[in-house]
Scaffold this motif. Structure first.
Motif, PDB file in Angstrom:
ATOM      1  N   LEU A  92      21.655  -4.874  -3.524  1.00 32.50           N
ATOM      2  CA  LEU A  92      20.947  -3.730  -2.939  1.00 32.50           C
ATOM      3  C   LEU A  92      19.748  -3.351  -3.788  1.00 32.50           C
ATOM      4  O   LEU A  92      18.659  -3.097  -3.279  1.00 32.50           O
ATOM      5  CB  LEU A  92      21.897  -2.527  -2.831  1.00 32.50           C
ATOM      6  N   GLU A  93      19.990  -3.323  -5.094  1.00 31.01           N
ATOM      7  CA  GLU A  93      18.911  -2.963  -6.001  1.00 31.01           C
ATOM      8  C   GLU A  93      17.774  -3.974  -5.919  1.00 31.01           C
ATOM      9  O   GLU A  93      16.607  -3.594  -5.838  1.00 31.01           O
ATOM     10  CB  GLU A  93      19.474  -2.902  -7.421  1.00 31.01           C
ATOM     11  N   SER A  94      18.126  -5.264  -5.905  1.00 30.78           N
ATOM     12  CA  SER A  94      17.036  -6.250  -5.916  1.00 30.78           C
ATOM     13  C   SER A  94      16.353  -6.315  -4.551  1.00 30.78           C
ATOM     14  O   SER A  94      15.151  -6.561  -4.479  1.00 30.78           O
ATOM     15  CB  SER A  94      17.516  -7.632  -6.395  1.00 30.78           C
ATOM     16  N   LEU A  95      17.093  -6.064  -3.484  1.00 32.30           N
ATOM     17  CA  LEU A  95      16.443  -6.015  -2.165  1.00 32.30           C
ATOM     18  C   LEU A  95      15.418  -4.881  -2.121  1.00 32.30           C
ATOM     19  O   LEU A  95      14.281  -5.065  -1.670  1.00 32.30           O
ATOM     20  CB  LEU A  95      17.488  -5.827  -1.059  1.00 32.30           C
ATOM     21  N   ALA A  96      15.820  -3.711  -2.616  1.00 33.63           N
ATOM     22  CA  ALA A  96      14.893  -2.566  -2.624  1.00 33.63           C
ATOM     23  C   ALA A  96      13.655  -2.892  -3.459  1.00 33.63           C
ATOM     24  O   ALA A  96      12.522  -2.607  -3.055  1.00 33.63           O
ATOM     25  CB  ALA A  96      15.589  -1.320  -3.158  1.00 33.63           C
ATOM     26  N   GLU A  97      13.884  -3.525  -4.619  1.00 37.45           N
ATOM     27  CA  GLU A  97      12.747  -3.904  -5.474  1.00 37.45           C
ATOM     28  C   GLU A  97      11.811  -4.872  -4.760  1.00 37.45           C
ATOM     29  O   GLU A  97      10.593  -4.723  -4.816  1.00 37.45           O
ATOM     30  CB  GLU A  97      13.251  -4.567  -6.765  1.00 37.45           C
ATOM     31  N   ASN A  98      12.404  -5.872  -4.083  1.00 37.04           N
ATOM     32  CA  ASN A  98      11.581  -6.854  -3.364  1.00 37.04           C
ATOM     33  C   ASN A  98      10.739  -6.203  -2.290  1.00 37.04           C
ATOM     34  O   ASN A  98       9.564  -6.531  -2.127  1.00 37.04           O
ATOM     35  CB  ASN A  98      12.470  -7.914  -2.700  1.00 37.04           C
ATOM     36  N   ILE A  99      11.344  -5.284  -1.552  1.00 38.75           N
ATOM     37  CA  ILE A  99      10.606  -4.643  -0.465  1.00 38.75           C
ATOM     38  C   ILE A  99       9.487  -3.774  -1.039  1.00 38.75           C
ATOM     39  O   ILE A  99       8.376  -3.741  -0.512  1.00 38.75           O
ATOM     40  CB  ILE A  99      11.558  -3.805   0.431  1.00 38.75           C
ATOM     41  N   GLU A 100       9.781  -3.099  -2.151  1.00 34.95           N
ATOM     42  CA  GLU A 100       8.724  -2.287  -2.764  1.00 34.95           C
ATOM     43  C   GLU A 100       7.591  -3.170  -3.277  1.00 34.95           C
ATOM     44  O   GLU A 100       6.423  -2.817  -3.164  1.00 34.95           O
ATOM     45  CB  GLU A 100       9.306  -1.427  -3.887  1.00 34.95           C
ATOM     46  N   LYS A 101       7.963  -4.328  -3.824  1.00 31.79           N
ATOM     47  CA  LYS A 101       6.950  -5.281  -4.285  1.00 31.79           C
ATOM     48  C   LYS A 101       6.101  -5.748  -3.108  1.00 31.79           C
ATOM     49  O   LYS A 101       4.878  -5.828  -3.201  1.00 31.79           O
ATOM     50  CB  LYS A 101       7.635  -6.493  -4.929  1.00 31.79           C
ATOM     51  N   THR A 102       6.774  -6.067  -1.999  1.00 32.61           N
ATOM     52  CA  THR A 102       6.046  -6.458  -0.787  1.00 32.61           C
ATOM     53  C   THR A 102       5.067  -5.357  -0.404  1.00 32.61           C
ATOM     54  O   THR A 102       3.897  -5.620  -0.123  1.00 32.61           O
ATOM     55  CB  THR A 102       7.028  -6.697   0.381  1.00 32.61           C
ATOM     56  N   GLY A 103       5.538  -4.110  -0.434  1.00 31.34           N
ATOM     57  CA  GLY A 103       4.688  -2.977  -0.071  1.00 31.34           C
ATOM     58  C   GLY A 103       3.457  -2.880  -0.944  1.00 31.34           C
ATOM     59  O   GLY A 103       2.338  -2.751  -0.443  1.00 31.34           O
ATOM     60  N   SER A 104       3.638  -2.996  -2.268  1.00 31.44           N
ATOM     61  CA  SER A 104       2.463  -2.836  -3.128  1.00 31.44           C
ATOM     62  C   SER A 104       1.552  -4.060  -3.025  1.00 31.44           C
ATOM     63  O   SER A 104       0.331  -3.931  -3.122  1.00 31.44           O
ATOM     64  CB  SER A 104       2.851  -2.519  -4.575  1.00 31.44           C
ATOM     65  N   GLY A 105       2.138  -5.253  -2.774  1.00 26.28           N
ATOM     66  CA  GLY A 105       1.331  -6.449  -2.529  1.00 26.28           C
ATOM     67  C   GLY A 105       0.460  -6.269  -1.297  1.00 26.28           C
ATOM     68  O   GLY A 105      -0.732  -6.600  -1.296  1.00 26.28           O
ATOM     69  N   GLU A 106       1.065  -5.737  -0.244  1.00 24.40           N
ATOM     70  CA  GLU A 106       0.328  -5.511   0.999  1.00 24.40           C
ATOM     71  C   GLU A 106      -0.806  -4.507   0.781  1.00 24.40           C
ATOM     72  O   GLU A 106      -1.893  -4.673   1.281  1.00 24.40           O
ATOM     73  CB  GLU A 106       1.267  -4.993   2.097  1.00 24.40           C
ATOM     74  N   ARG A 107      -0.514  -3.460   0.010  1.00 25.23           N
ATOM     75  CA  ARG A 107      -1.533  -2.444  -0.262  1.00 25.23           C
ATOM     76  C   ARG A 107      -2.740  -3.083  -0.982  1.00 25.23           C
ATOM     77  O   ARG A 107      -3.884  -2.830  -0.648  1.00 25.23           O
ATOM     78  CB  ARG A 107      -0.942  -1.303  -1.103  1.00 25.23           C
ATOM     79  N   ARG A 108      -2.419  -3.952  -1.939  1.00 20.26           N
ATOM     80  CA  ARG A 108      -3.494  -4.639  -2.678  1.00 20.26           C
ATOM     81  C   ARG A 108      -4.329  -5.502  -1.738  1.00 20.26           C
ATOM     82  O   ARG A 108      -5.550  -5.455  -1.751  1.00 20.26           O
ATOM     83  CB  ARG A 108      -2.871  -5.517  -3.772  1.00 20.26           C
ATOM     84  N   MET A 109      -3.621  -6.289  -0.888  1.00 20.33           N
ATOM     85  CA  MET A 109      -4.329  -7.189   0.020  1.00 20.33           C
ATOM     86  C   MET A 109      -5.217  -6.411   0.990  1.00 20.33           C
ATOM     87  O   MET A 109      -6.304  -6.844   1.326  1.00 20.33           O
ATOM     88  CB  MET A 109      -3.323  -8.030   0.826  1.00 20.33           C
ATOM     89  N   ILE A 110      -4.704  -5.261   1.437  1.00 22.87           N
ATOM     90  CA  ILE A 110      -5.476  -4.447   2.377  1.00 22.87           C
ATOM     91  C   ILE A 110      -6.751  -3.950   1.701  1.00 22.87           C
ATOM     92  O   ILE A 110      -7.833  -3.966   2.274  1.00 22.87           O
ATOM     93  CB  ILE A 110      -4.609  -3.287   2.923  1.00 22.87           C
ATOM     94  N   LYS A 111      -6.625  -3.547   0.446  1.00 23.55           N
ATOM     95  CA  LYS A 111      -7.797  -3.080  -0.317  1.00 23.55           C
ATOM     96  C   LYS A 111      -8.832  -4.191  -0.449  1.00 23.55           C
ATOM     97  O   LYS A 111     -10.001  -3.981  -0.185  1.00 23.55           O
ATOM     98  CB  LYS A 111      -7.371  -2.630  -1.716  1.00 23.55           C
ATOM     99  N   VAL A 112      -8.356  -5.370  -0.837  1.00 22.98           N
ATOM    100  CA  VAL A 112      -9.262  -6.519  -0.977  1.00 22.98           C
ATOM    101  C   VAL A 112      -9.950  -6.780   0.357  1.00 22.98           C
ATOM    102  O   VAL A 112     -11.169  -6.936   0.429  1.00 22.98           O
ATOM    103  CB  VAL A 112      -8.478  -7.778  -1.428  1.00 22.98           C
ATOM    104  N   GLY A 113      -9.159  -6.769   1.437  1.00 26.09           N
ATOM    105  CA  GLY A 113      -9.698  -6.997   2.778  1.00 26.09           C
ATOM    106  C   GLY A 113     -10.799  -6.009   3.106  1.00 26.09           C
ATOM    107  O   GLY A 113     -11.822  -6.366   3.697  1.00 26.09           O
ATOM    108  N   LYS A 114     -10.587  -4.761   2.696  1.00 22.09           N
ATOM    109  CA  LYS A 114     -11.553  -3.713   3.019  1.00 22.09           C
ATOM    110  C   LYS A 114     -12.883  -3.929   2.313  1.00 22.09           C
ATOM    111  O   LYS A 114     -13.938  -3.744   2.885  1.00 22.09           O
ATOM    112  CB  LYS A 114     -10.985  -2.356   2.614  1.00 22.09           C
ATOM    113  N   VAL A 115     -12.806  -4.304   1.051  1.00 26.36           N
ATOM    114  CA  VAL A 115     -14.024  -4.562   0.287  1.00 26.36           C
ATOM    115  C   VAL A 115     -14.833  -5.657   0.984  1.00 26.36           C
ATOM    116  O   VAL A 115     -16.037  -5.522   1.185  1.00 26.36           O
ATOM    117  CB  VAL A 115     -13.670  -4.976  -1.170  1.00 26.36           C
ATOM    118  N   VAL A 116     -14.119  -6.707   1.406  1.00 27.89           N
ATOM    119  CA  VAL A 116     -14.794  -7.813   2.087  1.00 27.89           C
ATOM    120  C   VAL A 116     -15.398  -7.330   3.402  1.00 27.89           C
ATOM    121  O   VAL A 116     -16.571  -7.563   3.692  1.00 27.89           O
ATOM    122  CB  VAL A 116     -13.798  -8.971   2.343  1.00 27.89           C
TER     123      VAL A 116
END
Ligand SMILES: [Zn+2]
Length: 279
Positions: free
Chosen positions: A207-231
């Protein structure tokens, strides 16, 4: 309660065709059913005697509730019918109940001792479908193909199973989310991207590692969205239409990120309950 009576074995009341239940030695009316535990399902093996015992137990439960003090209520507060896990730290007891903590005692939820719990696990159900509405059906006809990834919506529901040693039921299972989480995964460049791929059951450290993975996915997505926006901003000529488009994109992105956060929150809540009851 005559031998040939068609009425309820407990109160002799009328037994509606669809609202009543059959037990081993007769029928139970809707009213009497409503007095029983909401977690009780084994009507087939119940008898008038065991039902009467359960009703007495349900009365005693009300007295237990009088002493019950809320340490915390874990659940979604936004929807007033949503399920809450409420516990009393000092008495080491909990209830699972629909509706707000202010009035939960009125609904006479079964008070369970922590040490009656034998196991806790989270079941995540992931489906995909063509439509993104709350009540749209998932597609169960075939395995999803890569070329479909970009067009579909991924749907998530979270069920917590609490196994208990109890005379009238052996499991408390409830849906932790109120609405099905429905999200579309933005496709990036030539990469095919599917859902969060988390169908299955989880407990303990999983449960703990699943939550961590999903949070990691979330922050990864946030980063990608930011990069996308700059472009995007660099490429776009700045006229009014573009600004509106960008605002719509922003809104969609925020909604998408919020949904991933919600998913992580359900898992983290399951993890807290697991740690409280099992660890
Ligand atoms: Zn009855």
């Amino acid at each position: 309660m005559g031998l040939f009576s068609k009425g309820c074995v407990i109160c002799d009341g009328k037994c509606g065709l669809t609202s009543s239940k059959s037990i081993a030695d007769g029928k139970l009316c809707e009213n009497c059913i409503s007095e029983l535990s909401p977690w009780f399902t084994d009507f087939k093996h119940a008898t008038a005697e065991s039902i009467e015992e359960q009703m007495a137990y349900r009365e005693e439960n009300k007295e237990k509730l009088d002493d019950f003090e809320i340490t915390k209520a874990w659940g979604i507060k936004k929807y007033k019918e949503a399920m809450q896990f409420i516990y009393d730290k000092d008495r080491k007891q909990f209830v699972v109940v629909s509706g707000p903590e202010e009035t939960f005692k009125e609904r006479n939820p079964d008070v369970i001792d922590f040490d009656q719990v034998t196991d806790v696990f989270l079941e995540v159900i992931e489906h995909w479908g063509e439509k993104g509405g709350q009540y749209d059906p998932p597609n169960l006809t075939h395995q999803i193909r890569q070329e479909e990834y970009k067009d579909v919506f991924w749907r998530y529901d979270f069920y917590l199973h609490i196994k208990v040693d109890h005379p009238y039921f052996d499991e408390i299972c409830y849906k932790m989310n109120w609405k099905t989480t429905v999200l579309k995964v933005p496709q990036r460049g030539i990469m095919f991207r599917r859902g969060l791929e988390m169908s299955g059951t989880y407990k303990g450290e999983e449960l703990e590692s699943l939550a961590e993975n999903i949070e990691k996915t979330g922050s990864g997505e946030r980063r990608m969205i930011k990069v996308g926006k700059v472009v995007d901003t660099a490429l776009l000529k700045k006229n009014d239409d573009d600004v509106v488009d960008l605002l719509i994109e922003d809104y969609k992105d925020e909604k998408y990120l919020k949904k991933i956060e919600n998913v992580a929150n359900h898992i983290k809540r399951a993890d807290r309950i697991y740690k409280l009851l099992v660890d």
